[in-house]
Design an enzyme around this catalytic site. Structure first.
Site, mmCIF file in Angstrom:
data_model
loop_
_atom_site.group_PDB
_atom_site.id
_atom_site.type_symbol
_atom_site.label_atom_id
_atom_site.label_comp_id
_atom_site.label_asym_id
_atom_site.label_seq_id
_atom_site.Cartn_x
_atom_site.Cartn_y
_atom_site.Cartn_z
ATOM 1 N N HIS A 169 0.796 -1.302 0.030
ATOM 2 C CA HIS A 169 -0.101 -0.003 -0.129
ATOM 3 C C HIS A 169 0.864 1.240 -0.078
ATOM 4 O O HIS A 169 1.786 1.128 0.688
ATOM 5 C CB HIS A 169 -1.013 -0.005 1.297
ATOM 6 C CG HIS A 169 -1.567 1.420 1.272
ATOM 7 N ND1 HIS A 169 -2.903 1.545 0.550
ATOM 8 C CD2 HIS A 169 -1.670 2.359 1.899
ATOM 9 C CE1 HIS A 169 -3.363 2.703 0.676
ATOM 10 N NE2 HIS A 169 -2.595 3.120 1.601
ATOM 11 N N ASP A 227 -15.752 1.354 6.567
ATOM 12 C CA ASP A 227 -14.758 2.407 6.023
ATOM 13 C C ASP A 227 -15.499 3.357 4.911
ATOM 14 O O ASP A 227 -15.248 4.432 4.905
ATOM 15 C CB ASP A 227 -13.521 1.556 5.538
ATOM 16 C CG ASP A 227 -12.709 2.760 4.647
ATOM 17 O OD1 ASP A 227 -12.167 3.443 5.446
ATOM 18 O OD2 ASP A 227 -12.371 2.405 3.459
ATOM 19 N N ARG A 287 -15.345 11.634 7.038
ATOM 20 C CA ARG A 287 -14.032 12.448 7.230
ATOM 21 C C ARG A 287 -14.012 13.464 6.280
ATOM 22 O O ARG A 287 -13.404 14.536 6.674
ATOM 23 C CB ARG A 287 -13.007 11.285 7.192
ATOM 24 C CG ARG A 287 -12.896 10.387 8.100
ATOM 25 C CD ARG A 287 -11.978 9.177 7.704
ATOM 26 N NE ARG A 287 -10.711 9.775 7.323
ATOM 27 C CZ ARG A 287 -9.905 9.227 6.700
ATOM 28 N NH1 ARG A 287 -10.101 7.822 6.234
ATOM 29 N NH2 ARG A 287 -8.530 9.478 6.378
ATOM 30 N N SER A 304 -8.432 3.094 8.309
ATOM 31 C CA SER A 304 -8.957 2.862 7.030
ATOM 32 C C SER A 304 -8.075 2.213 6.075
ATOM 33 O O SER A 304 -8.449 1.116 5.445
ATOM 34 C CB SER A 304 -9.191 4.306 6.546
ATOM 35 O OG SER A 304 -9.609 4.191 4.844
ATOM 36 N N LYS A 352 -8.781 -2.300 5.310
ATOM 37 C CA LYS A 352 -8.914 -2.995 3.960
ATOM 38 C C LYS A 352 -7.845 -3.936 3.738
ATOM 39 O O LYS A 352 -8.208 -4.941 2.938
ATOM 40 C CB LYS A 352 -8.916 -1.797 2.855
ATOM 41 C CG LYS A 352 -10.196 -1.037 2.999
ATOM 42 C CD LYS A 352 -10.271 0.404 2.269
ATOM 43 C CE LYS A 352 -9.337 1.272 2.614
ATOM 44 N NZ LYS A 352 -9.603 2.646 1.976
#
Length: 442
Positions: free
Chosen positions: A84, A163, A170, A185, A189
């Site tokens: 990520h 999420d 947010r 978040s 995931k």
């Protein structure tokens, strides 16, 4: 015994108290079912933003969010890994990295996102390829992993539904940059993917969310501790995002550059990130040192095995066999869409290329249509910028150093912004590495 309500949770966090696991579970449960009052949700997010969370709370919030939906399950003999990135200008690393890891025998169920802001996300880049489908069910993902070893898909409706609600809230409550909310978040995931190992690319600099290495290391530490607390072997690389990655910004342009990387060519800084991140995953999965892993990834790029996995992934996700073959082994521009106008940007001074302001370039690309201002906006896959020089190159006055790909909507202000993004020095600068730090499990 007093029945617990969201109002109680809000009051305790607003007062600066640590939330219990039961309180966090109640909050996430109400969010995922969309049974929470919007005013209460906004107030609770702001309380988390202002009061913060300790690591235990962050891990428990992440676990509760993961459990709010489906968690993917895989065969026991698979080694399931992913990466990520916190996002950057010209960040096309996932496109060559996922197939390179598949070529090494890993399974990579990469769930990615769309861009919101200056440029497109990984999914936007891939959707520049005619026929490519990012919408895949869990069954289709498994079939692709069995046949190819990797897939790059969008978040399904069943993965971490909490999420989606929190992410939208947010944005409107100005709590996007809350570290606990960012962390939960991202990691929830990835945990829902059923991973064994995860590497994070946490960026800092002009083109990144974190402006300096210290703040990047702080968020990286929270991410690494949370993911490891969830049972995922995780490390993070701290990487510089002062200048765009590689030599292109823009969706189709970045796909073409990713293909060049998969052919064993292209920008050195892109290869540096792909091999460094892949090397860390090899180590996290217990298959050797990070250095050895980086060598294995580099070999997969050089020998064509990663490129072949990419071609197979394209076909598995909807691209025709002829288009996939042409994109990988022929002229990629017979497949990818091209902008009708290409305009040179020339140097107004002489000197050595020291940097290119990543955010300035990104803003121009956004104005051309490469990104979106809000979710649901369309993206023009054709537009963007190509850099004709690399950092350290010598430029003469009047020499073209970039090309702007546009559809007739380039303004004089945009031209000026690109010209002013170039940073020159009188002396040749020393090459600066992209990877500047490592955060591991404590």
């Amino acid at each position: 015994m007093h029945e617990l309500h969201v109002h109680d949770v809000l009051g305790r966090k607003a007062a600066g108290h640590e939330l219990t696991a039961k309180e966090i579970e109640l909050f996430v449960e109400r969010v995922s079912r969309e049974e929470i009052d919007r005013l209460q949700l906004g107030a609770l997010l702001m309380a988390i933003y202002t009061r913060g969370m300790v690591q235990r709370e962050v891990t428990q919030l992440t676990a509760a969010m993961t459990r709010s939906g489906e968690v993917l399950r895989w065969p026991d003999d698979w080694t399931v890994v992913d990466k990520h990135s916190t996002g950057g200008v010209g960040d096309k690393v996932s496109l060559p990295l996922a197939p390179a890891l598949a070529a090494l025998g890993f399974k990579v169920p990469m769930v990615s996102g769309r861009g919101l802001g200056h440029t497109g996300g990984t999914l936007d880049k891939l959707e520049a390829i005619p026929g490519f489908s990012v919408s895949q069910t869990a069954g289709q993902m498994r079939a692709c992993l069995e046949r190819v070893g990797c897939c790059i898909v969008g978040q399904t409706q069943t993965l971490v539904p909490a999420d989606r609600v929190l992410y939208a809230s947010r944005d409107v409550t100005h709590t996007v940059d809350s570290a606990p909310l960012i962390c939960s978040s991202i990691v929830s995931k990835k945990a829902a993917e059923g991973l064994q190992a995860l590497v994070l690319d946490v960026k800092y600099g002009a083109g990144a969310f974190q402006r300096d290495a210290r703040h990047a290391a702080e968020i990286a530490r929270m991410l690494v501790d949370t993911a490891n607390g969830m049972g995922i072997s995780t490390a993070a690389l701290i990487t510089s995002m002062e200048s765009p990655i590689g030599q292109t910004v823009g969706n189709a342009l970045e796909v073409a550059e990713a293909v060049r990387c998969l052919r064993g060519r292209g920008a050195a800084d892109l290869r540096e990130l792909v091999t460094a991140l892949g090397g860390q995953l090899v180590q996290l999965a217990g298959r050797g040192s990070a250095q050895h892993g980086a060598q294995l990834v580099a070999r997969a790029l050089a020998d064509g095995s990663a490129l072949d996995k990419f071609r197979q992934m394209l076909v598995c996700q909807g691209v025709s066999e002829p288009d996939a073959h042409q994109l990988c082994h022929g002229d990629e521009w017979t497949v990818l869409p091209r902008a009708p106008a290409i305009e040179d940007v020339c140097a107004t001074d002489a000197g050595f290329v020291h940097a290119v302001d990543a955010m300035a370039v990104a803003r121009v690309c956004a104005a051309l249509g490469a990104g979106r201002k809000q979710a649901g906006d369309s993206v023009d896959h054709r537009v963007g910028i190509t850099f004709l020089v690399r950092l350290g190159d010598m430029l003469e006055i009047g020499q073209p150093w970039a090309q702007i790909h546009h559809c007739g909507n380039l303004t004089d202000a945009g031209r000026l912004q690109v010209r002013q993004a170039l940073r020159l020095t009188a002396q040749r600068p020393s090459p600066a590495p992209r990877v500047t730090g490592l955060v591991q499990r404590q």
